[in-house]
Write an enzyme that holds these catalytic residues in place. Structure first.
Site, PDB file in Angstrom:
ATOM      1  N   SER A 191     -39.982 -32.689  -7.837  1.00 16.64           N
ATOM      2  CA  SER A 191     -41.210 -33.098  -8.521  1.00 16.64           C
ATOM      3  C   SER A 191     -41.771 -31.974  -9.386  1.00 16.64           C
ATOM      4  O   SER A 191     -42.379 -31.020  -8.884  1.00 16.64           O
ATOM      5  CB  SER A 191     -42.251 -33.531  -7.493  1.00 16.64           C
ATOM      6  OG  SER A 191     -43.423 -33.910  -8.162  1.00 16.64           O
ATOM      7  N   HIS A 210     -37.926 -34.879 -11.172  1.00 12.64           N
ATOM      8  CA  HIS A 210     -38.887 -35.987 -11.164  1.00 12.64           C
ATOM      9  C   HIS A 210     -40.026 -35.648 -12.123  1.00 12.64           C
ATOM     10  O   HIS A 210     -40.699 -34.634 -11.966  1.00 12.64           O
ATOM     11  CB  HIS A 210     -39.409 -36.173  -9.731  1.00 12.64           C
ATOM     12  CG  HIS A 210     -40.271 -37.378  -9.545  1.00 12.64           C
ATOM     13  ND1 HIS A 210     -39.756 -38.652  -9.442  1.00 12.64           N
ATOM     14  CD2 HIS A 210     -41.614 -37.503  -9.427  1.00 12.64           C
ATOM     15  CE1 HIS A 210     -40.750 -39.511  -9.269  1.00 12.64           C
ATOM     16  NE2 HIS A 210     -41.893 -38.845  -9.256  1.00 12.64           N
ATOM     17  N   ASP A 223     -43.410 -36.884 -13.428  1.00 10.75           N
ATOM     18  CA  ASP A 223     -44.563 -37.780 -13.318  1.00 10.75           C
ATOM     19  C   ASP A 223     -45.340 -37.764 -14.619  1.00 10.75           C
ATOM     20  O   ASP A 223     -45.759 -36.709 -15.090  1.00 10.75           O
ATOM     21  CB  ASP A 223     -45.493 -37.312 -12.193  1.00 10.75           C
ATOM     22  CG  ASP A 223     -44.935 -37.649 -10.829  1.00 10.75           C
ATOM     23  OD1 ASP A 223     -44.722 -38.843 -10.558  1.00 10.75           O
ATOM     24  OD2 ASP A 223     -44.714 -36.728 -10.025  1.00 10.75           O
ATOM     25  N   HIS A 240     -41.248 -41.051 -13.879  1.00  8.94           N
ATOM     26  CA  HIS A 240     -42.122 -41.941 -13.112  1.00  8.94           C
ATOM     27  C   HIS A 240     -43.395 -42.132 -13.934  1.00  8.94           C
ATOM     28  O   HIS A 240     -44.220 -41.218 -14.030  1.00  8.94           O
ATOM     29  CB  HIS A 240     -42.429 -41.302 -11.743  1.00  8.94           C
ATOM     30  CG  HIS A 240     -43.317 -42.122 -10.865  1.00  8.94           C
ATOM     31  ND1 HIS A 240     -43.856 -41.635  -9.679  1.00  8.94           N
ATOM     32  CD2 HIS A 240     -43.757 -43.407 -10.968  1.00  8.94           C
ATOM     33  CE1 HIS A 240     -44.586 -42.574  -9.116  1.00  8.94           C
ATOM     34  NE2 HIS A 240     -44.546 -43.657  -9.877  1.00  8.94           N
ATOM     35  N   GLY A 296     -51.215 -40.531  -7.806  1.00  9.16           N
ATOM     36  CA  GLY A 296     -52.073 -39.711  -8.668  1.00  9.16           C
ATOM     37  C   GLY A 296     -52.087 -38.229  -8.334  1.00  9.16           C
ATOM     38  O   GLY A 296     -52.228 -37.415  -9.230  1.00  9.16           O
ATOM     39  N   PHE A 297     -51.937 -37.890  -7.057  1.00  9.49           N
ATOM     40  CA  PHE A 297     -52.077 -36.479  -6.697  1.00  9.49           C
ATOM     41  C   PHE A 297     -51.008 -36.030  -5.712  1.00  9.49           C
ATOM     42  O   PHE A 297     -50.677 -36.769  -4.778  1.00  9.49           O
ATOM     43  CB  PHE A 297     -53.465 -36.217  -6.093  1.00  9.49           C
ATOM     44  CG  PHE A 297     -54.581 -36.498  -7.059  1.00  9.49           C
ATOM     45  CD1 PHE A 297     -55.000 -35.515  -7.949  1.00  9.49           C
ATOM     46  CD2 PHE A 297     -55.160 -37.760  -7.115  1.00  9.49           C
ATOM     47  CE1 PHE A 297     -56.003 -35.788  -8.875  1.00  9.49           C
ATOM     48  CE2 PHE A 297     -56.166 -38.035  -8.033  1.00  9.49           C
ATOM     49  CZ  PHE A 297     -56.596 -37.046  -8.921  1.00  9.49           C
ATOM     50  N   ASP A 315     -41.623 -41.553  -2.635  1.00  9.74           N
ATOM     51  CA  ASP A 315     -42.400 -40.551  -3.373  1.00  9.74           C
ATOM     52  C   ASP A 315     -43.747 -40.334  -2.693  1.00  9.74           C
ATOM     53  O   ASP A 315     -44.520 -41.278  -2.528  1.00  9.74           O
ATOM     54  CB  ASP A 315     -42.590 -41.055  -4.817  1.00  9.74           C
ATOM     55  CG  ASP A 315     -43.235 -40.026  -5.732  1.00  9.74           C
ATOM     56  OD1 ASP A 315     -43.491 -38.894  -5.280  1.00  9.74           O
ATOM     57  OD2 ASP A 315     -43.482 -40.363  -6.907  1.00  9.74           O
ATOM     58  N   GLY A 316     -44.013 -39.076  -2.334  1.00 11.59           N
ATOM     59  CA  GLY A 316     -45.306 -38.714  -1.740  1.00 11.59           C
ATOM     60  C   GLY A 316     -45.161 -38.163  -0.336  1.00 11.59           C
ATOM     61  O   GLY A 316     -44.734 -38.880   0.564  1.00 11.59           O
ATOM     62  N   GLY A 368     -41.653 -32.540  -3.452  1.00  8.28           N
ATOM     63  CA  GLY A 368     -42.734 -31.826  -4.124  1.00  8.28           C
ATOM     64  C   GLY A 368     -43.308 -30.742  -3.248  1.00  8.28           C
ATOM     65  O   GLY A 368     -42.559 -29.953  -2.636  1.00  8.28           O
ATOM     66  N   SER A 414     -44.477 -30.790  -0.425  1.00  9.03           N
ATOM     67  CA  SER A 414     -44.192 -30.879   1.022  1.00  9.03           C
ATOM     68  C   SER A 414     -42.826 -30.307   1.392  1.00  9.03           C
ATOM     69  O   SER A 414     -42.506 -30.211   2.572  1.00  9.03           O
ATOM     70  CB  SER A 414     -44.224 -32.347   1.477  1.00  9.03           C
ATOM     71  OG  SER A 414     -45.405 -32.967   1.058  1.00  9.03           O
TER      72      SER A 414
HETATM   73  C1  DX5 Z   1     -46.670 -38.572  -7.573  1.00 11.84           C
HETATM   74  C2  DX5 Z   1     -45.893 -37.302  -7.273  1.00 11.84           C
HETATM   75  C3  DX5 Z   1     -46.369 -36.694  -5.987  1.00 11.84           C
HETATM   76  C4  DX5 Z   1     -45.875 -35.324  -5.648  1.00 11.84           C
HETATM   77  C5  DX5 Z   1     -44.924 -35.308  -4.519  1.00 11.84           C
HETATM   78  O1  DX5 Z   1     -45.955 -39.563  -8.156  1.00 11.84           O
HETATM   79  O2  DX5 Z   1     -44.506 -37.456  -7.405  1.00 11.84           O
HETATM   80  O3  DX5 Z   1     -46.227 -37.584  -4.961  1.00 11.84           O
HETATM   81  O4  DX5 Z   1     -45.402 -34.613  -6.687  1.00 11.84           O
HETATM   82  O5  DX5 Z   1     -45.120 -34.169  -3.774  1.00 11.84           O
HETATM   83  P1  DX5 Z   1     -46.055 -34.041  -2.467  1.00 11.84           P
HETATM   84  O6  DX5 Z   1     -46.634 -35.372  -2.146  1.00 11.84           O
HETATM   85  O7  DX5 Z   1     -45.112 -33.516  -1.424  1.00 11.84           O
HETATM   86  O8  DX5 Z   1     -47.098 -33.060  -2.806  1.00 11.84           O
HETATM   87 ZN    ZN Z   2     -43.803 -39.580  -8.805  1.00 11.51          ZN
END
Ligand code: DX5
Ligand code: ZN
Length: 226
Positions: A9, A34, A36, A67, A143-144, A177-178, A199, A201
């Site tokens: 991500s 990825h 976004d 995405h 979104g975040f 995703d997430g 991302g 995590s």
């Molecule tokens: C949104 C993004 C997030 C993020 C993934 O579409 O793709 O979900 O970058 O990373 P996390 O959730 O692990 O911070």
């Molecule tokens: Zn995404």
């Protein structure tokens, strides 16, 4: 079982380390970056704009996993250089042109994914299953980065997987995703997910492990050991 893929991500990647990340991803044969794209309208945030993505493209040959978390995805997808070998997810919600979006991505010779929010019922995608390559399931409110996974989404992935098998859609891939940590990737691989957005995590988490060790750990839990 088919091996899982990692999609890094890029909204979580610090700019001061970007070339290090890209070199490591290349070395590890990472499947996707990825990307976004957020428009401050479909979701209350802005992310990765056209110039940044163009510049990223010049710096790597790892395919992109777009995405689009935007209103009017058909219009906004055209602002980006989508290439054969890429994969593109646009949201189902608030989208009156799903069929046109599918056609657009196919014309670009990229894989077509439809993205759904945690609360969206996957049965609503029935009419499109013959035409798409995958479904991106949001595990957090879109979104975040940095949110906690909504627990009910894990079973949703399992149910979607069963549903696709039962209806002979064995080629449709599930992307999650997430909040995809190593532990959660393991559980979701067992539920049938095959593409993992990594991302804050996992790949971009400050941890004792190096980036290559984290990629290796993640590969292990998504079927690369067998
Ligand atoms: C949104 C993004 C997030 C993020 C993934 O579409 O793709 O979900 O970058 O990373 P996390 O959730 O692990 O911070
Ligand atoms: Zn995404």
């Amino acid at each position: 079982m088919k091996k899982g893929k990692i999609s890094a991500s890029m909204m979580c990647a610090d700019l001061d380390k970007i070339f290090y990340y890209l070199a490591e991803f290349k070395k590890a044969n990472l499947d996707f970056l990825h990307i976004d794209v957020m428009d401050g309208s479909f979701v209350p945030n802005l992310a990765l704009g056209t110039d940044y993505v163009r510049s990223l493209r010049r710096s790597t040959d790892v395919p992109f996993d777009f995405h689009f978390l935007v209103n009017e995805p058909l219009t906004k997808m055209a602002w980006f250089d989508i290439r054969p070998g890429d994969q593109v997810a646009f949201h189902f919600e608030n989208n009156q042109k799903v069929n046109d979006c599918i056609e657009y991505v196919k014309e670009k010779k990229a894989k077509v994914f439809i993205a759904i929010n945690p609360e969206t019922d996957f049965h609503l995608l029935d009419a499109y299953l013959d035409k798409i390559d995958g479904v991106l399931v949001m595990m957090v409110s879109p979104g975040f980065a940095g949110q906690k996974m909504l627990p009910f989404t894990v079973n949703k992935v399992g149910q979607l997987h069963e549903y696709l098998l039962k209806n002979k859609y064995t080629n449709i891939e599930i992307e999650v995703d997430g909040n995809i940590s190593i532990e959660k990737a393991k559980a979701l691989y067992q539920k049938g997910a095959r593409i993992f957005v990594a991302g804050s995590s996992s790949l971009f988490k400050n941890s004792e492990a190096s980036l290559s060790e984290t990629i290796e750990q993640m590969h292990k839990v998504i079927g690369w050991q067998e």
